[in-house]
Design a protein around this motif. Structure first.
Motif, PDB file in Angstrom:
ATOM      1  N   CYS A  30       0.849  -1.186   0.000  1.00  0.00           N
ATOM      2  CA  CYS A  30       0.000   0.000   0.000  1.00  0.00           C
ATOM      3  C   CYS A  30       0.893   1.248   0.000  1.00  0.00           C
ATOM      4  O   CYS A  30       2.115   1.166   0.120  1.00  0.00           O
ATOM      5  CB  CYS A  30      -0.932  -0.005   1.207  1.00  0.00           C
ATOM      6  SG  CYS A  30      -0.074   0.109   2.790  1.00  0.00           S
ATOM      7  N   GLN A  31       0.260   2.397  -0.093  1.00  0.00           N
ATOM      8  CA  GLN A  31       0.993   3.658  -0.126  1.00  0.00           C
ATOM      9  C   GLN A  31       1.831   3.842   1.131  1.00  0.00           C
ATOM     10  O   GLN A  31       2.956   4.304   1.070  1.00  0.00           O
ATOM     11  CB  GLN A  31      -0.006   4.813  -0.303  1.00  0.00           C
ATOM     12  CG  GLN A  31       0.643   6.137  -0.594  1.00  0.00           C
ATOM     13  CD  GLN A  31       0.729   7.035   0.632  1.00  0.00           C
ATOM     14  OE1 GLN A  31       0.390   6.658   1.751  1.00  0.00           O
ATOM     15  NE2 GLN A  31       1.225   8.233   0.413  1.00  0.00           N
ATOM     16  N   ARG A  67      -2.774  -0.165  -5.064  1.00  0.00           N
ATOM     17  CA  ARG A  67      -1.842  -1.014  -4.326  1.00  0.00           C
ATOM     18  C   ARG A  67      -1.012  -1.772  -5.354  1.00  0.00           C
ATOM     19  O   ARG A  67      -1.425  -1.948  -6.487  1.00  0.00           O
ATOM     20  CB  ARG A  67      -2.594  -1.984  -3.414  1.00  0.00           C
ATOM     21  CG  ARG A  67      -3.476  -1.253  -2.441  1.00  0.00           C
ATOM     22  CD  ARG A  67      -4.300  -2.081  -1.496  1.00  0.00           C
ATOM     23  NE  ARG A  67      -4.676  -3.388  -1.953  1.00  0.00           N
ATOM     24  CZ  ARG A  67      -4.969  -4.409  -1.152  1.00  0.00           C
ATOM     25  NH1 ARG A  67      -4.918  -4.253   0.152  1.00  0.00           N
ATOM     26  NH2 ARG A  67      -5.320  -5.572  -1.621  1.00  0.00           N
TER      27      ARG A  67
END
Length: 88
Positions: A30-31, A67
């Motif tokens: 994820c970020q 993602r």
């Protein structure tokens, strides 16, 4: 005298690093996980780790879920290499 020399990160090393960032074991990055990676690699200006993480997602996220899954790691690696990150 031995001198530290910065060398480009090898592609497989980057893949291994990205895989190790999947802290929750869900198989995707994820970020937040990417932000930690870029921060650790020296993107230390305020906002730079977030910027790099978002750009990495934009460069590699083929399915649009924001993602990065293992199938998308190749494009993420290409992005990281294009940023010039080095290992000493």
């Amino acid at each position: 005298m031995v001198q530290n020399v910065l060398v480009p990160l090898p592609q497989q090393k980057l893949v291994d690093i990205f895989k190790s960032l999947d802290k929750n074991g869900d198989g995707v990055l994820c970020q937040r996980e990417l932000k930690q990676a870029f921060k650790g690699w020296g993107a230390w200006f305020p906002g730079m780790p977030t910027y790099r993480a978002n750009r990495g997602i934009s460069a590699a996220d083929a399915n649009g879920d924001r993602r990065i899954n293992e199938a998308e790691f190749g494009d993420l690696v290409k992005y990281a290499l294009s940023c010039g990150y080095k290992l000493n």
